[in-house]
Design an enzyme around this catalytic site. Structure first.
Site, PDB file in Angstrom:
ATOM      1  N   CYS A  66      -5.769   0.861  15.333  1.00  0.00           N
ATOM      2  CA  CYS A  66      -6.063  -0.573  15.218  1.00  0.00           C
ATOM      3  C   CYS A  66      -5.038  -1.430  15.937  1.00  0.00           C
ATOM      4  CB  CYS A  66      -6.159  -0.972  13.746  1.00  0.00           C
ATOM      5  SG  CYS A  66      -7.702  -0.424  12.989  1.00  0.00           S
ATOM      6  N   ASP A  77     -15.106 -11.852   8.178  1.00  0.00           N
ATOM      7  CA  ASP A  77     -15.349 -10.762   7.237  1.00  0.00           C
ATOM      8  C   ASP A  77     -15.451  -9.414   7.941  1.00  0.00           C
ATOM      9  OD1 ASP A  77     -15.512 -11.221   4.335  1.00  0.00           O
ATOM     10  OD2 ASP A  77     -16.784 -12.903   4.935  1.00  0.00           O
ATOM     11  N   ASP A  78     -15.449  -8.349   7.137  1.00  0.00           N
ATOM     12  CA  ASP A  78     -15.376  -6.999   7.668  1.00  0.00           C
ATOM     13  C   ASP A  78     -16.694  -6.481   8.220  1.00  0.00           C
ATOM     14  OD1 ASP A  78     -12.577  -6.381   6.932  1.00  0.00           O
ATOM     15  OD2 ASP A  78     -13.316  -6.721   4.903  1.00  0.00           O
ATOM     16  N   ASP A 127     -16.672   0.056  14.374  1.00  0.00           N
ATOM     17  CA  ASP A 127     -15.239   0.096  14.649  1.00  0.00           C
ATOM     18  C   ASP A 127     -14.939   1.324  15.507  1.00  0.00           C
ATOM     19  OD1 ASP A 127     -12.436  -0.432  14.471  1.00  0.00           O
ATOM     20  OD2 ASP A 127     -12.802  -1.350  12.517  1.00  0.00           O
ATOM     21  N   ASP A 146      -9.954  -5.249   3.895  1.00  0.00           N
ATOM     22  CA  ASP A 146      -9.015  -4.152   4.086  1.00  0.00           C
ATOM     23  C   ASP A 146      -7.999  -4.563   5.148  1.00  0.00           C
ATOM     24  OD1 ASP A 146     -10.770  -4.027   6.222  1.00  0.00           O
ATOM     25  OD2 ASP A 146     -10.946  -1.850   6.222  1.00  0.00           O
TER      26      ASP A 146
END
Length: 356
Positions: free
Chosen positions: A23, A56-57, A74, A233
């Site tokens: 990341c 948001d995720d 992702d 997260d």
């Protein structure tokens, strides 16, 4: 410690083929904000519960009164050289967004970009096998995907999940007085930087892989608890970056105790010795102006608070009376969870204060 790919010219380190990893590959939050500025908002679809308007995720689409679909993607470049470990880390990281929204994964699609002339087929198979292994642990299939021949190795997932519409978690619903709980120890970016520099020992590597391949499966159980108001997260923007998203989304000030988060084994010593990621620096440059109290911290500790986390811990805003239950649930599931802060009335920013 870890296996490397073997090509026609001898061993090939996966990390040597990528300019970044995990990341830490994320575009810096300040640059991303500039890119997205003025972008059109999601069209007004009645069933779209969560779209592009917030950070948001995942997206959430209401299917019926009992089910909503969570959709996310992702992917990134390798932060380790072992093909299986790379695949496992990338898959766990992608599935984390579903758990962070309060959902349970149902299936995944693979995203594969590989330098075909630089990597042997066996290495690419190993990456895919690692991803499949984590998805099997989550109880879901990898049901398809897409692949390209790319300059750098890239792997990740499109992840789909289901959640009850009344239990969708977002990162913007914290309330004044809520406590903030972090589900995993910090330091992934520091350990991965040390790995690339050849300074990470076997214990540190084991801690790195263990943390990044641990699925955030408690997410849907936490979403069902009374008093849990918001969840996300911690990934590429670090604890401060994702905490700031929660504070801004709720229109509150988040007071974080910089001494409270647990740290992965070896992370403090390496950070004290100057090991940090470029992403940590870019993160701080992007949002440091909205973080008060950092001048009282040692630089290495500030670096750990902005350290990019790959497959990081859940970040949970919960009413004080329910905080012990959240901590107990996470710890009983094997997570090194800690209370790291509290939300209060005030502008959307962060204040660093020991004992907050």
């Amino acid at each position: 410690m870890a296996e490397s790919a073997t090509g026609a010219q001898g061993p090939v380190r996966l990390t040597s083929l990528a300019h970044g990893g995990g990341c830490g590959c994320k575009i810096a939050p300040g640059v991303l904000q500039q890119i997205l500025a003025g972008a059109p908002a999601s069209a007004p679809f009645a069933s779209l519960m969560v779209g592009t308007e917030t950070s948001d995720d995942a997206a959430v689409w209401r299917l019926n009164d009992e089910q909503a679909l969570i959709a996310t993607t992702d992917f990134f470049m390798p932060m380790v050289d072992d093909p299986r470990d790379f695949g496992r880390i990338a898959a766990a990281n992608a599935l984390s967004d579903v758990y962070a929204m309060g959902g349970r994964p149902i299936l995944a699609l693979a995203i594969v970009g590989m330098p075909i002339n630089a990597l042997p087929v066996e290495t690419i198979r190993g990456i895919l096998a690692g991803g499949s292994e984590i998805c099997a642990e989550a109880g879901i299939p990898i049901a398809g995907g897409h692949s390209i021949d790319s300059v750098e190795p890239i792997y990740g997932l499109v992840a789909l999940g289901l959640v009850h519409p009344d239990r969708v978690m977002t990162n913007r619903a914290a309330r004044a007085g809520d406590e903030l709980i972090l589900g995993k120890a910090l330091g992934v970016g520091v350990l991965s930087a040390a790995f690339k520099q050849g300074r990470l020992d076997a214990e540190g590597y084991a801690a790195l892989v263990s943390s990044t391949t641990r699925l955030n499966t408690p997410g849907p159980d936490l979403a069902a608890l009374d008093g849990v108001h918001a969840m996300t997260d911690v990934t590429g923007f670090g604890l401060l970056g994702h905490g700031l998203e929660m504070a801004r989304g709720a229109g509150l000030t988040l007071r974080i105790d910089p001494l409270a988060p647990h740290l992965l084994p070896g992370a403090e010593a390496l950070a004290r010795d100057g090991v940090r990621t470029g992403a940590s620096v870019r993160n701080w440059d992007s949002y440091g102006a909205d973080v008060g109290g950092a001048e009282a911290l040692e630089p290495w500790r500030r670096d750990l608070l902005s350290d990019p986390q790959t497959s990081g811990g859940l970040l949970v805003a919960v009413a004080p009376e329910a905080a012990a239950g959240v901590l107990s649930h996470l710890r009983s599931a094997g997570f090194e969870a800690a209370r790291v802060g509290r939300f209060a009335e005030g502008p959307g920013r962060i204040v660093l204060a020991p004992g907050a």
